[in-house]
Enzyme design. Sequence first.
Site, PDB file in Angstrom:
ATOM      1  N   ARG A   1       0.836  -1.191   0.000  1.00 29.64           N
ATOM      2  CA  ARG A   1       0.000   0.000   0.000  1.00 29.64           C
ATOM      3  C   ARG A   1       0.874   1.246   0.000  1.00 29.64           C
ATOM      4  O   ARG A   1       1.958   1.253   0.618  1.00 29.64           O
ATOM      5  CB  ARG A   1      -0.841  -0.024   1.278  1.00 29.64           C
ATOM      6  CG  ARG A   1      -1.840   1.111   1.456  1.00 29.64           C
ATOM      7  CD  ARG A   1      -2.919   1.052   0.445  1.00 29.64           C
ATOM      8  NE  ARG A   1      -4.097   1.847   0.862  1.00 29.64           N
ATOM      9  CZ  ARG A   1      -5.102   2.126   0.035  1.00 29.64           C
ATOM     10  NH1 ARG A   1      -5.090   1.716  -1.228  1.00 29.64           N
ATOM     11  NH2 ARG A   1      -6.133   2.816   0.455  1.00 29.64           N
TER      12      ARG A   1
ATOM     13  N   THR B   1      -9.320   0.462 -10.245  1.00 26.94           N
ATOM     14  CA  THR B   1      -8.514  -0.478  -9.483  1.00 26.94           C
ATOM     15  C   THR B   1      -8.607  -1.749 -10.292  1.00 26.94           C
ATOM     16  O   THR B   1      -9.503  -1.874 -11.114  1.00 26.94           O
ATOM     17  CB  THR B   1      -9.123  -0.674  -8.078  1.00 26.94           C
ATOM     18  OG1 THR B   1      -9.054   0.568  -7.396  1.00 26.94           O
ATOM     19  CG2 THR B   1      -8.437  -1.749  -7.271  1.00 26.94           C
TER      20      THR B   1
ATOM     21  N   THR C   1      -3.940  -0.664  -7.406  1.00 24.96           N
ATOM     22  CA  THR C   1      -4.728   0.538  -7.704  1.00 24.96           C
ATOM     23  C   THR C   1      -3.877   1.800  -7.726  1.00 24.96           C
ATOM     24  O   THR C   1      -2.788   1.844  -7.148  1.00 24.96           O
ATOM     25  CB  THR C   1      -5.845   0.716  -6.649  1.00 24.96           C
ATOM     26  OG1 THR C   1      -6.731   1.750  -7.070  1.00 24.96           O
ATOM     27  CG2 THR C   1      -5.298   1.065  -5.278  1.00 24.96           C
TER      28      THR C   1
ATOM     29  N   ASP D   1      -7.952   8.309   0.278  1.00 23.61           N
ATOM     30  CA  ASP D   1      -8.488   7.207   1.089  1.00 23.61           C
ATOM     31  C   ASP D   1      -8.348   7.474   2.591  1.00 23.61           C
ATOM     32  O   ASP D   1      -8.940   6.767   3.404  1.00 23.61           O
ATOM     33  CB  ASP D   1      -7.808   5.873   0.740  1.00 23.61           C
ATOM     34  CG  ASP D   1      -8.460   5.192  -0.462  1.00 23.61           C
ATOM     35  OD1 ASP D   1      -9.534   5.650  -0.900  1.00 23.61           O
ATOM     36  OD2 ASP D   1      -7.903   4.205  -0.957  1.00 23.61           O
TER      37      ASP D   1
ATOM     38  N   SER E   1      -7.744   0.890   3.240  1.00 24.22           N
ATOM     39  CA  SER E   1      -8.227   0.414   1.942  1.00 24.22           C
ATOM     40  C   SER E   1      -9.441  -0.476   2.137  1.00 24.22           C
ATOM     41  O   SER E   1      -9.726  -0.917   3.257  1.00 24.22           O
ATOM     42  CB  SER E   1      -7.115  -0.380   1.267  1.00 24.22           C
ATOM     43  OG  SER E   1      -7.573  -1.029   0.099  1.00 24.22           O
ATOM     44  N   SER E   2     -10.154  -0.751   1.041  1.00 23.10           N
ATOM     45  CA  SER E   2     -11.224  -1.758   1.067  1.00 23.10           C
ATOM     46  C   SER E   2     -10.867  -2.969   0.224  1.00 23.10           C
ATOM     47  O   SER E   2     -11.682  -3.879   0.070  1.00 23.10           O
ATOM     48  CB  SER E   2     -12.529  -1.157   0.524  1.00 23.10           C
ATOM     49  OG  SER E   2     -12.918  -0.046   1.284  1.00 23.10           O
TER      50      SER E   2
ATOM     51  N   GLY F   1     -13.607  -1.410  -7.137  1.00 28.56           N
ATOM     52  CA  GLY F   1     -14.923  -0.865  -6.803  1.00 28.56           C
ATOM     53  C   GLY F   1     -14.954  -0.045  -5.526  1.00 28.56           C
ATOM     54  O   GLY F   1     -16.039   0.212  -4.985  1.00 28.56           O
ATOM     55  N   GLY F   2     -13.781   0.361  -5.015  1.00 27.53           N
ATOM     56  CA  GLY F   2     -13.768   1.214  -3.815  1.00 27.53           C
ATOM     57  C   GLY F   2     -14.500   0.529  -2.678  1.00 27.53           C
ATOM     58  O   GLY F   2     -14.263  -0.650  -2.385  1.00 27.53           O
TER      59      GLY F   2
HETATM   60  O1  DON Z   1      -7.962   1.081  -1.549  1.00 24.49           O
HETATM   61  C1  DON Z   1      -9.127   1.336  -1.790  1.00 24.49           C
HETATM   62  O2  DON Z   1     -10.049   0.872  -1.151  1.00 24.49           O
HETATM   63  C2  DON Z   1      -9.451   2.228  -2.989  1.00 24.49           C
HETATM   64  N1  DON Z   1      -8.361   3.109  -3.258  1.00 24.49           N
HETATM   65  C3  DON Z   1      -9.783   1.353  -4.164  1.00 24.49           C
HETATM   66  C4  DON Z   1     -10.199   2.159  -5.376  1.00 24.49           C
HETATM   67  C5  DON Z   1     -11.052   1.393  -6.311  1.00 24.49           C
HETATM   68  O3  DON Z   1     -11.358   0.236  -6.101  1.00 24.49           O
HETATM   69  C6  DON Z   1     -11.548   2.114  -7.491  1.00 24.49           C
HETATM   70  N2  DON Z   1     -12.190   1.196  -8.413  1.00 24.49           N
HETATM   71  N3  DON Z   1     -13.168   1.243  -8.981  1.00 24.49           N
END
Ligand code: DON
Length: 580
Positions: free
Chosen positions: A105, A381, A399, A423, A452-453, A473-474
């Site tokens: 990360r 991502t 990502t 984030d 993060s997720s 997908g955040g």
């Molecule tokens: O680490 C995370 O949770 C976010 N930065 C992930 C970003 C993400 O999945 C965007 N995708 N659609």
Amino acid sequence: MRGHATLALLAALACSRPEPAAVPAAAAVSAPAPLRTDAAVATAEPFATHAAADVLADGGNAVDAAVCAALTLAVTYPSAGNLGGGGFLVTWDPGTREAHALDFRETAPAAATRDMYLGPDGNPDPEKSLEGHLAVGVPGSVRGLSAAHRKFGRLPWKSLVLPAIHLAEEGIPVSAGLAGEFKRHAEKLARYPASAAAFLKADGSPHGKGDSWKQPDLARTLRRIAEGPSDFYTGETARLIVEEMKRGGGILDVHDLSCYSAAWRDPIRVPYRGREVVSMPPPSSGGVCVGMILRVLEGWTPAEIRLDDPAGAHRYVEAARRVYADRSQHLGDPDQWRVPLAWLLSPAYAAERRATIRMDGATGSRNVAPGAEPRREGVHTTHLSVLDFDGRAASLTTTINSGYGSHVTVGGAGFLLNNEMDDFSAKPGAPNLYGLVGGEANAVAPGKRMLSSMAPTVVLEDGRARLVVGTPGGSTIITSVFQVVTRVVDQGESLEAAVAAPRLHHQWLPDKLFHEKGRAPPPALLEALAKLGHTLEPRPEIGDVCAIAVDGAGRATAVADPRGRGLARTLPAWSRPETK
Ligand code: DON
């Protein structure tokens, strides 16, 4: 090359975390694998899938193939594949029966401050945390991929970088998907000269479908990285990154780069109905939250948690609501925040939370902090899943945060930098890009990893990887991974059906139950959920799952989400190469 001596010297200065020690290659320490299975790979983009499949066919293992795919995506999938971002890798080795989790990360630069993203009115200014040089966290991908390779790789590092070098040098035909992205991001990319040079034509217009797109600067960077990862952190690439930061008023400096290290962490391992779910621990909330949702739902029978039935969907949504509330309070970088993992994942706490779920209606999310609807700007991502002929699994999510990250390309080096700093919780209770709220646990601090997720996950049965899964997908990553796992494990659905099925998402705040516009669940289900008091809201498609399922006889099925433009391939067990 100018600056090298200084950079190398600075690298020797005390950094807070020691570099992980080199470990002999896995082949030397692991027992001979007892298992013969198909090999398989699923990534979000065909060039990367083919490159990884070639690695497997050449005798590379799952980690070699995952590393090669991730480096290839840095060329062919610029919205998310990266050198300038970070990610997480979860592996399972059936030979040693060991799971490993690698954290690469991004970290906050040493000069980061808690309030750096607040505007003059004291409220978060998303422009600062999402675009431009201040949005950039210290990139972890090159260190991470190299650390994974050093510990487990079988083929030479250079050979894994080669496909990426060739694709950057020789160019790739711009696909319809890529052309669309270039068009959508052209205006922002044009604000940064090196981004314009890398991603737009000389006249400033975006490359169109079918154009040949070459990335000579990126190819040169990759050639340097092929000699070893240190170039990125203390060599010529580091020099170019620092110069880019100075040009754009960023705070990331030479010391941040030389001190960056990836970290091996204890994976989250949650027993679930006779299987075991292995996933990413903090600084991702992904594995903890997937595990917590499963634990809450384990109190009911599989029939009672069918996502296609109103009662089952309601139970899942109420569990997710509670888990995301805990996420906002308790989860953050474990190096700087005490995360009460054992308690969060305990059966007793799951039972306590389960007991508060009422079947006669939705529990309103009880927080006064304002929520915000998650926006979707396309996929930013990317996840890839690999299984090798020995049954070893690699599940990797990487990502640069939102699409094209900070939109800043490193001049002369040809790669985009992340905007992962968004984030962090810029202010307690204020939502980030994904509408997620947080507090002290995830406040900005020097050297800290932003929560993060991401949830690269492997589900084990009797010591064998049976499902390898993950997605972008955040905030929706957690619920997408959960939904695929429960459909396959609890409902016995095929992987294709589980991945294609409509997805529902609730994250506590905002207090809304999101469903996909393009893939709406049956109207009767939505009506029943509305009657229970859930506030429904349609939104664009959720996630881009890349997953592999393996049956007891070692037959693999690999699936790339129909929502994306990825490709999955299986290599039958009989095609296994002689081990080198
Ligand atoms: O680490 C995370 O949770 C976010 N930065 C992930 C970003 C993400 O999945 C965007 N995708 N659609």
